[in-house]
Design a protein around this motif. Structure first.
Motif, PDB file in Angstrom:
ATOM      1  N   THR A 103      53.147  45.332  47.224  1.00  0.00           N
ATOM      2  CA  THR A 103      52.365  44.682  48.279  1.00  0.00           C
ATOM      3  C   THR A 103      51.174  43.891  47.778  1.00  0.00           C
ATOM      4  O   THR A 103      50.520  43.212  48.567  1.00  0.00           O
ATOM      5  N   THR A 104      50.882  43.942  46.498  1.00  0.00           N
ATOM      6  CA  THR A 104      49.682  43.248  46.052  1.00  0.00           C
ATOM      7  C   THR A 104      49.724  42.977  44.558  1.00  0.00           C
ATOM      8  O   THR A 104      50.619  43.431  43.848  1.00  0.00           O
ATOM      9  N   ARG A 105      48.789  42.189  44.103  1.00  0.00           N
ATOM     10  CA  ARG A 105      48.625  41.869  42.675  1.00  0.00           C
ATOM     11  C   ARG A 105      47.141  41.740  42.408  1.00  0.00           C
ATOM     12  O   ARG A 105      46.427  41.103  43.195  1.00  0.00           O
ATOM     13  N   TRP A 106      46.706  42.312  41.303  1.00  0.00           N
ATOM     14  CA  TRP A 106      45.337  42.056  40.864  1.00  0.00           C
ATOM     15  C   TRP A 106      45.322  41.764  39.386  1.00  0.00           C
ATOM     16  O   TRP A 106      46.251  42.080  38.655  1.00  0.00           O
ATOM     17  N   PHE A 107      44.254  41.130  38.929  1.00  0.00           N
ATOM     18  CA  PHE A 107      44.160  40.623  37.565  1.00  0.00           C
ATOM     19  C   PHE A 107      43.167  41.487  36.783  1.00  0.00           C
ATOM     20  O   PHE A 107      41.967  41.439  37.048  1.00  0.00           O
TER      21      PHE A 107
ATOM     22  N   SER B  29      44.531  45.367  56.702  1.00  0.00           N
ATOM     23  CA  SER B  29      45.919  45.741  56.454  1.00  0.00           C
ATOM     24  C   SER B  29      46.382  45.315  55.059  1.00  0.00           C
ATOM     25  O   SER B  29      47.520  45.594  54.675  1.00  0.00           O
ATOM     26  N   LYS B  30      45.501  44.654  54.333  1.00  0.00           N
ATOM     27  CA  LYS B  30      45.840  44.170  52.997  1.00  0.00           C
ATOM     28  C   LYS B  30      44.964  44.859  51.951  1.00  0.00           C
ATOM     29  O   LYS B  30      43.883  45.369  52.254  1.00  0.00           O
ATOM     30  N   ASN B  31      45.433  44.855  50.715  1.00  0.00           N
ATOM     31  CA  ASN B  31      44.628  45.344  49.602  1.00  0.00           C
ATOM     32  C   ASN B  31      43.733  44.214  49.099  1.00  0.00           C
ATOM     33  O   ASN B  31      44.224  43.113  48.826  1.00  0.00           O
ATOM     34  N   ARG B  49      42.347  47.364  44.829  1.00  0.00           N
ATOM     35  CA  ARG B  49      42.910  48.120  45.961  1.00  0.00           C
ATOM     36  C   ARG B  49      41.812  48.664  46.871  1.00  0.00           C
ATOM     37  O   ARG B  49      41.749  49.868  47.145  1.00  0.00           O
ATOM     38  N   ASP B  50      40.966  47.763  47.295  1.00  0.00           N
ATOM     39  CA  ASP B  50      39.895  48.011  48.273  1.00  0.00           C
ATOM     40  C   ASP B  50      38.712  48.785  47.705  1.00  0.00           C
ATOM     41  O   ASP B  50      37.565  48.424  47.966  1.00  0.00           O
ATOM     42  N   GLY B  56      34.871  51.779  33.132  1.00  0.00           N
ATOM     43  CA  GLY B  56      33.786  50.973  32.589  1.00  0.00           C
ATOM     44  C   GLY B  56      32.932  50.294  33.635  1.00  0.00           C
ATOM     45  O   GLY B  56      31.859  49.758  33.309  1.00  0.00           O
ATOM     46  N   ILE B  57      33.382  50.302  34.880  1.00  0.00           N
ATOM     47  CA  ILE B  57      32.575  49.699  35.957  1.00  0.00           C
ATOM     48  C   ILE B  57      31.686  50.790  36.542  1.00  0.00           C
ATOM     49  O   ILE B  57      32.176  51.863  36.921  1.00  0.00           O
ATOM     50  N   PRO B  58      30.393  50.522  36.656  1.00  0.00           N
ATOM     51  CA  PRO B  58      29.461  51.549  37.152  1.00  0.00           C
ATOM     52  C   PRO B  58      29.794  52.010  38.566  1.00  0.00           C
ATOM     53  O   PRO B  58      30.312  51.242  39.381  1.00  0.00           O
ATOM     54  N   GLU B  59      29.449  53.261  38.845  1.00  0.00           N
ATOM     55  CA  GLU B  59      29.679  53.820  40.178  1.00  0.00           C
ATOM     56  C   GLU B  59      28.858  53.114  41.245  1.00  0.00           C
ATOM     57  O   GLU B  59      29.112  53.274  42.441  1.00  0.00           O
ATOM     58  N   ARG B  60      27.876  52.327  40.822  1.00  0.00           N
ATOM     59  CA  ARG B  60      27.068  51.564  41.791  1.00  0.00           C
ATOM     60  C   ARG B  60      27.919  50.545  42.552  1.00  0.00           C
ATOM     61  O   ARG B  60      27.520  50.089  43.626  1.00  0.00           O
ATOM     62  N   PHE B  61      29.068  50.205  41.986  1.00  0.00           N
ATOM     63  CA  PHE B  61      29.965  49.252  42.636  1.00  0.00           C
ATOM     64  C   PHE B  61      31.001  50.028  43.462  1.00  0.00           C
ATOM     65  O   PHE B  61      31.683  50.916  42.941  1.00  0.00           O
ATOM     66  N   SER B  62      31.085  49.683  44.740  1.00  0.00           N
ATOM     67  CA  SER B  62      32.061  50.336  45.597  1.00  0.00           C
ATOM     68  C   SER B  62      32.618  49.316  46.587  1.00  0.00           C
ATOM     69  O   SER B  62      32.043  48.237  46.774  1.00  0.00           O
ATOM     70  N   GLY B  63      33.743  49.667  47.194  1.00  0.00           N
ATOM     71  CA  GLY B  63      34.368  48.738  48.123  1.00  0.00           C
ATOM     72  C   GLY B  63      34.924  49.444  49.339  1.00  0.00           C
ATOM     73  O   GLY B  63      35.222  50.642  49.295  1.00  0.00           O
ATOM     74  N   SER B  64      35.043  48.690  50.427  1.00  0.00           N
ATOM     75  CA  SER B  64      35.654  49.207  51.640  1.00  0.00           C
ATOM     76  C   SER B  64      36.384  48.065  52.325  1.00  0.00           C
ATOM     77  O   SER B  64      36.136  46.885  52.032  1.00  0.00           O
TER      78      SER B  64
END
Lengths: 120, 105
Positions: A103-107, B29-31, B49-50, B56-64
């Protein structure tokens, strides 16, 4: 560590041809989904092309019929043959490994990029 | 083709929380994936994936991601976080947002 090193850019004439290459280390090109993504000066990112593990290739509409993506397994290298170049092809071209699911692709790995300028 | 919208710029005070949005029709509905790009450098994946963070990426970075908006949140913003940030998802092919310039004041 994955390393992707692009080469082959520079100045090209409108209507001309250029071949970009991407030499990979730390990964095997034939076992990965490999892409080109470009960025026009001061602009955003635009996906250009992908080659799948099984050899299938796909292209953005903006380059379809003009660009051809291939790989040289013996040299672990990706090639982007670019024909009928237009000024709007001017961009930094990045080689990028992608992770593809249903369902997806990331780089997840990118080269440092190579600048191609198309101008007379 | 699917279109996404990002604000051109976001400013945040040093040490505060920055939120960068990526809007699209039912984007929840998408990633969605996020990249950081500093001047003269290649993009770096910071969220995939959201809400997953590469090593290696700090925990300070988050997504929703929910409804019509995906959000990249940067907590305790640092001067080194100044960069352009791009969201990306899969339409019928990979689609990138236009990018947001983050300024840390």
């Amino acid at each position: 560590e994955v390393q992707l090193v692009e080469s082959g850019g520079g100045l090209a004439q409108p209507g001309g041809s250029v071949r970009l290459s991407c030499a990979a280390s730390g990964i095997t090109v034939r076992n990965n989904y490999m892409n080109w993504v470009r960025q026009a000066p001061g602009k955003g990112l635009e996906w250009v092309s992908v080659i799948y593990v099984d050899g299938r290739t796909y292209y953005a509409d903006s380059v379809k019929g003009r660009f051809t993506l291939s790989r040289d397994n013996s040299k672990n290298t990706l090639h982007l043959q670019m024909n009928s170049l237009m000024p709007e092809d001017t961009a930094v071209y990045y080689c990028a490994r992608s992770v593809d699911t249903d369902t997806t692709r990331w780089f997840d790995s990118w080269g440092q990029g190579i600048l191609l300028t198309v101008s007379s | 083709s699917y279109e996404v919208t990002q604000p051109l710029s976001v400013s945040v005070a040093l040490g505060q929380t920055a939120r960068i949005t990526c809007g699209g029709n039912n984007i929840g509905s998408k990633n969605v994936h996020w990249y950081q790009q500093k001047p003269g450098q290649a993009p770096v994946l910071v969220i995939y994936r959201d809400s997953d963070r590469p090593s290696g990426i700090p925990e300070r970075f988050s997504g929703s991601n929910s409804g019509n908006t995906a959000t990249l949140t940067i907590s305790r913003a640092q001067a080194g976080d100044e960069a352009d940030y791009f969201c990306q998802l899969w339409g019928s092919s990979p689609v990138f947002g236009g990018g947001t310039k983050l300024t840390v004041l």
